[in-house]
Design a protein around this motif. Structure first.
Motif, short mmCIF file in Angstrom:
data_model
loop_
_atom_site.label_atom_id
_atom_site.label_comp_id
_atom_site.label_asym_id
_atom_site.label_seq_id
_atom_site.Cartn_x
_atom_site.Cartn_y
_atom_site.Cartn_z
N SER A 154 56.18 70.71 29.10
CA SER A 154 55.11 69.88 28.54
C SER A 154 54.07 70.75 27.83
O SER A 154 53.57 70.38 26.77
CB SER A 154 54.41 69.08 29.65
OG SER A 154 55.35 68.32 30.36
N TRP A 191 51.99 63.12 24.11
CA TRP A 191 52.71 62.30 25.10
C TRP A 191 54.12 61.99 24.67
O TRP A 191 55.07 62.20 25.42
CB TRP A 191 51.94 61.01 25.38
CG TRP A 191 50.67 61.31 26.10
CD1 TRP A 191 49.40 61.28 25.59
CD2 TRP A 191 50.54 61.75 27.46
NE1 TRP A 191 48.50 61.68 26.55
CE2 TRP A 191 49.18 61.97 27.70
CE3 TRP A 191 51.46 62.00 28.49
CZ2 TRP A 191 48.69 62.40 28.94
CZ3 TRP A 191 50.97 62.42 29.72
CH2 TRP A 191 49.61 62.62 29.93
N LEU A 195 57.45 63.82 26.44
CA LEU A 195 58.37 62.94 27.15
C LEU A 195 59.76 62.99 26.51
O LEU A 195 60.79 63.06 27.20
CB LEU A 195 57.81 61.52 27.12
CG LEU A 195 58.23 60.59 28.25
CD1 LEU A 195 57.95 61.25 29.60
CD2 LEU A 195 57.48 59.27 28.15
#
Lengths: 473, 330
Positions: A154, A191, A195
């Motif tokens: 991430s 985001w 993801l």
């Protein structure tokens, strides 16, 4: 790749280092990214097998977990060092990026460093703890690996997202003078990109591992061990695939709203309009789309749920920073390849689900196994294609609207030499990695094994502790 | 605030010099262990003591790079555009070393082991040498503020060569002491003697080179020389004393004490360099304060460092204690 044309496009002040720098970055990143899913997601499969092995006293599952951890160990080592090269390259190839924006862009990497530390530490504990640690503490030492893998991925993707949609900083006189760290990290692209990448990692690891055991089953090794290996890996991949397609759809719409230039390249759309068709395949030649198959109003429907949705074309990008035709074609085709593979894998996952639902067993007909055997390679192709979309789709910018790639690149040294040496070394390391993995498999296939079949978690005996160091590992 | 960030960065440099250095040094002893038969046992000890920890130790390098480019971005770019030759070679060396080591654990045929082992061992010497030349280039003020300094003389100069040679030697010394301690922990008298002898020899050689080095610095890097012999003097003396003490106690002291002394010897001389250079990052032309990123960036790095203190340090302690209690086995 199609970079030569880019160099030609802005001929005025393009350093000769631009082309080799881009080639090298693409090559080393493309190499490293194949290893990422094994550190991030393969370790998760390993823990599932380990959990099952302890909980249900399942010797096959335990053996799978042990062997997977050995594979993960080798791939983690190669991933760690090839990732280090990328860190060096950020400075060696792109000093313009790091010198100007390091104060903002560097923050996600600092967070990533933290996760990488934890990952490296617990990988070692898990990998070397099989014989001497108690079962559950050993299992739990693997959990931080999976968690820090998620955190690390991430963070790196946060840095990439920032390049696509930079924010959280102010520049005065060519220097970053104020930074809002949280807005840098949690940028607008964070985001969906993070993801999307994480799910991709789980798909690659799942289908790759499933493919290995499918190939084994195809070759007649129809035992429980192979079925279990296939089932664990395929189940994870099959669960993730539909989620990934949903996330990918959301991501594409985000790009439509927030990165219109990249979206125009993805759709290969020369002129702004409504009722934009979804073009499958095709190439852009002299500003005209050729040889593609059009689905009428498809792109407009997908991006705004109405044929009247207006999509900006390449014509709204100012000429000096407009990507050339072949670059647009590359992005468009890469996107098509990624999406195409995604749907093919979804079909495979549904096949698995239907058979499982009706028979409570792993499908074992040859067609299914053959498709599964190649699915792993396809996921890697899709992964690389996805990165081509986001990286090449951002050109000519390194930081969108802020820094052109030709201003980010170093202006000293003959980078072709560095690139050549790197390719040579990576080819050797890549070939050796494959060789070593095959060698491990050959050990495992020998009937008596090589001593690793003995029960893990054995009690530590005096004799054990004083094993003479006679035989080299 | 910027000084604090520099201290955190430098703490990473020290940690890498000591921990990563010991791993590099183990590669040195691996290379010099002789033929396949003769070198089997020392190589086995190197393998066993390195395998569980080298990746964690390697992360300190990443930590330094990340801290550098985030907290001092312009200085990072300046270093990278000037010293790109040794840095690029280091990067490739690191790939060779890590993968060579990982592969060696798997292959079983002697000739294949020899090839990957040589890749591991040779790059274990090349990488610290180049990193040492980089340190020498920075310490002697050869990196201009705007970067793009001389691509050759910035790292091919007396101070750099001294740095490179000293890096190899200190790595070899720490590793020999660590391996002596490790052999004693395993009650292996023969290997203990083997590495003790090597620790003694490297300690003497390192001492001699360091003394010669004083003359080199006097001629080539007068500012560093002044700094080391004024503000840095206590640390230099401490380093020498620890090295000497480790040498004298090599056959008697507890393994842990020996390791502590070797660590202190290397760490204090590296800290001495930092103290001598303060308050400048590059030569006398770029100060820490001027080079630093905005305060909010430094604050976020402080938070990351604090998180590292809470999460990473106990985890590292767990790893090392598991290893030293023999709970980790290849």
């Amino acid at each position: 790749m199609t970079l030569a044309s880019l160099a030609a496009a802005g001929a005025s002040s393009v350093p000769s280092q631009l082309l080799p720098a881009r080639e090298q970055m693409a090559f080393t990143l493309g190499f490293h990214i194949i290893l990422v899913p094994f550190g991030v997601a393969f370790t998760f499969l390993m823990l599932i097998a380990n959990y099952r092995g302890i909980r249900r006293q399942d010797a096959d599952a335990m053996l799978l977990a042990r062997r997977w951890s050995q594979v993960a160990g080798v791939l983690f080592a190669v991933g760690a060092v090839s990732g280090t090269v990328l860190s060096f390259e950020l400075g060696l190839l792109w000093p313009g990026l790091m010198g100007r924006f390091g104060a903002a862009y560097g923050i996600p990497f600092a967070v990533e460093g933290l996760f990488f530390f934890l990952e490296a530490i617990f990988v070692s504990i898990y990998l070397y703890g099989w014989k001497r640690m108690a079962p559950w503490p050993h299992f739990w030492s693997g959990v931080p690996v999976v968690l820090s893998g998620i955190g690390g991925t991430s963070s790196v993707v946060a840095a990439n997202g920032w390049m696509n949609q930079p924010g959280g900083f102010q520049v005065r006189g060519g220097r970053v003078v104020a930074v809002e760290p949280l807005r840098v990290f949690f940028n607008a692209a964070f985001w969906f990109e993070a993801l999307h990448m994480l799910l991709a990692a789980y798909m690659v690891a799942g289908f790759m591992v499933a493919g290995v055991y499918a190939a084994g089953l195809l070759r007649g090794r129809r035992d429980r061990y192979h079925r279990l290996g296939l089932a664990i890996a395929f189940t994870v991949a099959a669960v993730v695939t539909p989620v990934q397609i949903f996330v990918g759809d959301v991501a594409a719409r985000e790009v439509f709203h927030r990165e219109p230039a990249k979206f125009a390249a993805i759709e290969m759309l020369p002129h702004t309009s409504t009722h934009v068709p979804e073009t499958l395949g095709g190439v852009l030649i002299d500003g005209t789309v050729r040889y593609g198959i059009d689905i009428p109003s498809g792109a407009s429907l997908l991006s705004g749920f109405s044929p009247d949705t207006k999509i900006y074309g390449l014509d709204v990008i100012p000429a000096p920073v407009r990507p050339p035709d072949d670059l647009v074609t590359t992005v468009h085709l890469a996107f098509d390849v990624m999406v195409g593979i995604g749907f093919a894998l979804l079909a495979l996952a549904l096949w698995f689900a239907v058979v499982w639902w009706r028979r409570r067993a792993v499908p074992e007909n040859r067609w299914f196994l053959a498709c599964t055997a190649v699915s792993g390679v396809l996921t890697v192709v899709a992964l690389e294609a996805g990165w081509v979309v986001t990286e090449v789709g951002r050109q000519p910018w390194t930081v969108v609207g802020r820094l052109l790639t030709r201003d980010a690149v170093t202006t000293t040294g003959n980078l072709w030499l560095f690139f050549g040496a790197t390719v040579l070394l990576y080819v050797v390391v890549g070939a050796a990695t494959v060789y070593v993995l095959r060698l491990m498999r050959r050990h495992w296939q020998q009937p008596e094994g090589n001593g690793e079949e003995d029960v893990p978690y054995g009690p530590r005996t005096r004799q054990d502790a004083a094993v003479p160091a006679g035989d080299a590992a | 605030m910027s000084t604090f960030a520099a201290v955190v960065l430098f703490a990473g440099v020290v940690a890498y010099a000591v921990l990563g250095g010991a791993d590099f040094g183990a590669g040195f002893w691996d290379l010099t262990a002789g033929g396949a038969e003769r070198g089997r046992r020392p190589r086995h000890l190197v393998d066993e003591s390195l395998a569980p920890v080298w990746e964690a130790n390697h992360v300190w390098l990443i930590f330094c790079l990340v801290m550098m480019w985030t907290a001092f971005p312009t200085a990072f770019a300046a270093i990278m555009t000037t010293l790109y030759v040794p840095l690029g070679l280091t990067a490739l060396g690191i790939v060779m070393r890590g993968s060579g080591f990982a592969f060696r654990k798997v292959v079983v045929q002697t000739d294949q082991q020899r090839v990957v082992g040589a890749a591991f061992a040779l790059s274990s010497i090349v990488s610290p040498f180049f990193l040492g030349t980089v340190a020498g280039g920075i310490a002697s003020g050869r990196v201009p503020t705007r970067g793009y300094g001389d691509p050759v003389t910035s790292w091919l100069n007396p101070t750099s060569v001294l740095g490179g040679v000293l890096a190899i030697l200190t790595c070899a010394f720490t590793a020999a002491v660590f391996l002596t301690a490790e052999a004693r922990r395993r009650d292996d008298d023969e290997l203990e003697r083997y590495f003790r002898r090597r620790a003694q020899v490297t300690a003497v050689v390192t001492g001699v080179v360091a003394l010669v080095g004083i003359a080199v610095l006097h001629a080539d890097a007068p500012r560093l020389f002044d700094g080391l012999l004024s503000r840095g003097l206590p640390l230099v003396i401490l380093s020498g004393a620890c090295g000497l003490l480790a040498l004298l106690l090599l056959s008697r002291a507890a393994p842990r004490l020996l390791q502590g002394l070797a660590v202190a010897a290397v760490a204090s001389v590296v800290v001495g360099w930092g103290v001598a250079q303060y308050p400048y990052l590059l030569g006398t032309h770029l100060s820490i304060q001027v080079a630093a990123a905005p305060t909010s960036t430094l604050w976020s790095l402080t938070l990351v460092a604090a998180a590292a203190l809470i999460l990473v340090v106990p985890s590292l302690a767990l790893l090392f204690s598991l290893q030293q209690r023999g709970r980790l086995e290849a």
